[in-house]
Scaffold this motif. Structure first.
Motif, PDB file in Angstrom:
ATOM      1  N   ARG A  72       0.832  -1.208   0.000  1.00 41.15           N
ATOM      2  CA  ARG A  72       0.000   0.000   0.000  1.00 41.15           C
ATOM      3  C   ARG A  72       0.865   1.256   0.000  1.00 41.15           C
ATOM      4  NH1 ARG A  72      -3.278  -1.797   5.276  1.00 41.15           N
ATOM      5  NH2 ARG A  72      -1.088  -2.007   5.856  1.00 41.15           N
ATOM      6  N   VAL A  73       1.984   1.204   0.698  1.00 43.53           N
ATOM      7  CA  VAL A  73       2.924   2.328   0.699  1.00 43.53           C
ATOM      8  C   VAL A  73       3.654   2.397  -0.633  1.00 43.53           C
ATOM      9  CG1 VAL A  73       4.959   3.328   1.805  1.00 43.53           C
ATOM     10  CG2 VAL A  73       3.206   2.206   3.205  1.00 43.53           C
ATOM     11  N   ILE A  74       4.181   1.247  -1.061  1.00 39.17           N
ATOM     12  CA  ILE A  74       4.993   1.209  -2.280  1.00 39.17           C
ATOM     13  C   ILE A  74       4.219   1.729  -3.483  1.00 39.17           C
ATOM     14  CG2 ILE A  74       6.128  -0.369  -3.902  1.00 39.17           C
ATOM     15  CD1 ILE A  74       6.837  -2.101  -1.389  1.00 39.17           C
ATOM     16  N   SER A  75       2.929   1.364  -3.577  1.00 37.23           N
ATOM     17  CA  SER A  75       2.139   1.766  -4.736  1.00 37.23           C
ATOM     18  C   SER A  75       1.883   3.267  -4.778  1.00 37.23           C
ATOM     19  CB  SER A  75       0.805   1.013  -4.741  1.00 37.23           C
ATOM     20  OG  SER A  75      -0.025   1.432  -3.673  1.00 37.23           O
ATOM     21  N   ARG A  76       2.047   3.943  -3.632  1.00 36.34           N
ATOM     22  CA  ARG A  76       1.767   5.378  -3.571  1.00 36.34           C
ATOM     23  C   ARG A  76       3.022   6.239  -3.718  1.00 36.34           C
ATOM     24  NH1 ARG A  76      -3.055   6.582  -0.815  1.00 36.34           N
ATOM     25  NH2 ARG A  76      -2.544   8.767  -1.203  1.00 36.34           N
ATOM     26  N   THR A  77       4.195   5.632  -3.641  1.00 32.93           N
ATOM     27  CA  THR A  77       5.412   6.431  -3.737  1.00 32.93           C
ATOM     28  C   THR A  77       5.805   6.641  -5.195  1.00 32.93           C
ATOM     29  OG1 THR A  77       6.766   4.425  -3.460  1.00 32.93           O
ATOM     30  CG2 THR A  77       6.304   5.725  -1.492  1.00 32.93           C
ATOM     31  N   ARG A  78       6.423   7.786  -5.444  1.00 29.27           N
ATOM     32  CA  ARG A  78       6.844   8.095  -6.809  1.00 29.27           C
ATOM     33  C   ARG A  78       8.223   7.543  -7.129  1.00 29.27           C
ATOM     34  NH1 ARG A  78       4.456  12.595  -4.992  1.00 29.27           N
ATOM     35  NH2 ARG A  78       6.425  13.677  -4.606  1.00 29.27           N
ATOM     36  N   ARG A  79       8.949   7.158  -6.103  1.00 29.67           N
ATOM     37  CA  ARG A  79      10.258   6.536  -6.312  1.00 29.67           C
ATOM     38  C   ARG A  79      10.303   5.261  -5.492  1.00 29.67           C
ATOM     39  NH1 ARG A  79      16.205   9.276  -5.104  1.00 29.67           N
ATOM     40  NH2 ARG A  79      17.464   7.537  -5.914  1.00 29.67           N
ATOM     41  N   HIS A  80      10.748   4.184  -6.124  1.00 37.97           N
ATOM     42  CA  HIS A  80      10.759   2.885  -5.454  1.00 37.97           C
ATOM     43  C   HIS A  80      12.155   2.282  -5.574  1.00 37.97           C
ATOM     44  CE1 HIS A  80       9.615  -0.873  -3.828  1.00 37.97           C
ATOM     45  NE2 HIS A  80       9.565  -1.529  -4.976  1.00 37.97           N
ATOM     46  N   ILE A  81      12.827   2.160  -4.418  1.00 37.84           N
ATOM     47  CA  ILE A  81      14.195   1.635  -4.345  1.00 37.84           C
ATOM     48  C   ILE A  81      14.141   0.256  -3.710  1.00 37.84           C
ATOM     49  CG2 ILE A  81      16.517   2.038  -3.427  1.00 37.84           C
ATOM     50  CD1 ILE A  81      15.422   5.059  -3.054  1.00 37.84           C
ATOM     51  N   VAL A  82      14.789  -0.713  -4.339  1.00 36.78           N
ATOM     52  CA  VAL A  82      14.815  -2.077  -3.808  1.00 36.78           C
ATOM     53  C   VAL A  82      16.252  -2.432  -3.433  1.00 36.78           C
ATOM     54  CG1 VAL A  82      14.401  -4.519  -4.293  1.00 36.78           C
ATOM     55  CG2 VAL A  82      12.818  -2.785  -5.169  1.00 36.78           C
ATOM     56  N   ILE A  83      16.417  -2.929  -2.207  1.00 37.39           N
ATOM     57  CA  ILE A  83      17.705  -3.412  -1.715  1.00 37.39           C
ATOM     58  C   ILE A  83      17.673  -4.931  -1.676  1.00 37.39           C
ATOM     59  CG2 ILE A  83      19.315  -3.421   0.236  1.00 37.39           C
ATOM     60  CD1 ILE A  83      19.163  -0.719  -1.010  1.00 37.39           C
ATOM     61  N   ALA A  84      18.696  -5.557  -2.213  1.00 35.25           N
ATOM     62  CA  ALA A  84      18.816  -7.023  -2.169  1.00 35.25           C
ATOM     63  C   ALA A  84      20.274  -7.378  -1.940  1.00 35.25           C
ATOM     64  CB  ALA A  84      18.306  -7.643  -3.466  1.00 35.25           C
ATOM     65  N   ASP A  85      20.519  -8.263  -0.975  1.00 38.99           N
ATOM     66  CA  ASP A  85      21.879  -8.705  -0.668  1.00 38.99           C
ATOM     67  C   ASP A  85      22.830  -7.536  -0.442  1.00 38.99           C
ATOM     68  OD1 ASP A  85      21.183 -11.427  -0.897  1.00 38.99           O
ATOM     69  OD2 ASP A  85      21.393 -11.320  -3.069  1.00 38.99           O
ATOM     70  N   GLY A  86      22.318  -6.487   0.212  1.00 36.56           N
ATOM     71  CA  GLY A  86      23.174  -5.370   0.586  1.00 36.56           C
ATOM     72  C   GLY A  86      23.509  -4.406  -0.525  1.00 36.56           C
ATOM     73  N   ARG A  87      22.829  -4.533  -1.647  1.00 39.99           N
ATOM     74  CA  ARG A  87      23.080  -3.639  -2.786  1.00 39.99           C
ATOM     75  C   ARG A  87      21.775  -3.064  -3.299  1.00 39.99           C
ATOM     76  NH1 ARG A  87      26.513  -8.142  -3.860  1.00 39.99           N
ATOM     77  NH2 ARG A  87      28.731  -7.573  -3.897  1.00 39.99           N
ATOM     78  N   VAL A  88      21.853  -1.939  -4.011  1.00 33.77           N
ATOM     79  CA  VAL A  88      20.670  -1.389  -4.670  1.00 33.77           C
ATOM     80  C   VAL A  88      20.395  -2.238  -5.902  1.00 33.77           C
ATOM     81  CG1 VAL A  88      19.662   0.596  -5.850  1.00 33.77           C
ATOM     82  CG2 VAL A  88      21.102   0.949  -3.834  1.00 33.77           C
ATOM     83  N   ALA A  89      19.294  -2.994  -5.854  1.00 25.15           N
ATOM     84  CA  ALA A  89      18.943  -3.888  -6.966  1.00 25.15           C
ATOM     85  C   ALA A  89      18.182  -3.149  -8.052  1.00 25.15           C
ATOM     86  CB  ALA A  89      18.111  -5.061  -6.451  1.00 25.15           C
ATOM     87  N   SER A  90      17.371  -2.168  -7.657  1.00 25.24           N
ATOM     88  CA  SER A  90      16.646  -1.357  -8.633  1.00 25.24           C
ATOM     89  C   SER A  90      16.277  -0.030  -8.001  1.00 25.24           C
ATOM     90  CB  SER A  90      15.396  -2.080  -9.149  1.00 25.24           C
ATOM     91  OG  SER A  90      14.457  -2.269  -8.102  1.00 25.24           O
ATOM     92  N   ASP A  91      16.101   0.978  -8.837  1.00 26.80           N
ATOM     93  CA  ASP A  91      15.753   2.323  -8.382  1.00 26.80           C
ATOM     94  C   ASP A  91      14.864   2.918  -9.456  1.00 26.80           C
ATOM     95  OD1 ASP A  91      15.570   4.889  -7.433  1.00 26.80           O
ATOM     96  OD2 ASP A  91      17.729   5.212  -7.215  1.00 26.80           O
ATOM     97  N   GLU A  92      13.556   2.868  -9.216  1.00 24.25           N
ATOM     98  CA  GLU A  92      12.573   3.229 -10.231  1.00 24.25           C
ATOM     99  C   GLU A  92      11.916   4.555  -9.876  1.00 24.25           C
ATOM    100  OE1 GLU A  92       8.335   1.533 -12.072  1.00 24.25           O
ATOM    101  OE2 GLU A  92       9.265   0.579 -10.312  1.00 24.25           O
TER     102      GLU A  92
END
Length: 234
Positions: A206-226
């Motif tokens: 519900r939070v993620i769908s409302r944000t204009r920027r979505h950053i994903v962390i996986a294994d200690g690294r930035v996996a995606s930054d949308e």
């Protein structure tokens, strides 16, 4: 755009007995003024560690991090505490309100630490409680407020010191669906109306769908930054 937060080559290792455990592995990330961003990832991905480092609650093993151009890694503990007080607003999963203080006194608390004059901090606290929809509840202690109302007090407290950025750690985790959606709408409105910068560590779609920027962390690294157009944040 102006970067509020700049992380360069952030690594963080913890010791578990004789084992060195990496939590972050060279994170480069900039949070821009006015961002409304979610920071997501599975448990153990490093997102909470990164949020704590951005908030000056923990120090990186390597790398640099700056807030408004000030290098946190160069500060001693007293200087870092002062920067947290003046530059960063915090909203925690467990609200972290002071139980013996009323709502307005809780909102005043960080301003009092900043030596804001009593009349000014009371006026500012009342205005922030008005902004988060708690008119008439200024004198209630946390025990007389619902979970959603307590979290609104926490948001008001975070904003009352006029920070450069608000960091929220799972802000909807203890809230029911309607209350969580109302809180997300409140934070989104504050971002749009006043340009408040938000970075929220969350599992909540519900939070993620409302944000204009979505950053994903996986294994200690930035996996995606949308970065999504405003009309795509629903």
């Amino acid at each position: 755009m102006t970067a509020i937060v700049e992380c360069k080559g952030i690594t963080k290792h913890y010791r578990q007995g004789s084992i060195d455990v990496p939590a972050l592995r060279g994170v480069d990330l900039a949070i821009e003024k006015g961002d409304f961003a979610s920071l997501a990832g599975p448990s153990g991905s490093g997102k909470t560690t990164l949020l704590n480092i951005v908030g000056g609650l923990d120090r990186p093993t390597e790398g640099t991090i700056s807030i408004d151009g000030q290098d946190l890694t160069a500060l001693d503990n007293e200087e870092l505490a002062d920067l947290r007080l003046r530059k960063i607003g915090f909203v925690f999963q467990a609200y972290n309100l002071i139980p013996v203080l009323s709502a307005v006194e809780n909102v005043e608390f960080t301003q009092q630490l900043m030596n804001v004059p009593a009349k000014e901090r009371r006026e500012r606290a009342k205005e922030m409680l008005h902004q988060v929809g708690l008119d008439g509840m200024e004198n209630r202690r946390p025990s007389r407020l619902s979970g959603g109302q307590q979290q609104r007090v926490a948001v008001a407290r975070a904003l009352a010191s006029r920070p450069s950025i608000v960091l929220a750690d799972e802000p909807t985790a203890n809230l029911d669906t309607k209350t969580a959606e109302d809180l997300i709408t409140l934070m989104s409105d504050l971002n749009e109306r006043y340009g408040v910068t938000f970075l929220m560590a969350t599992h909540d779609d519900r939070v993620i769908s409302r944000t204009r920027r979505h950053i994903v962390i996986a294994d200690g690294r930035v996996a995606s930054d949308e970065l999504r157009p405003a009309e795509m944040a629903v």
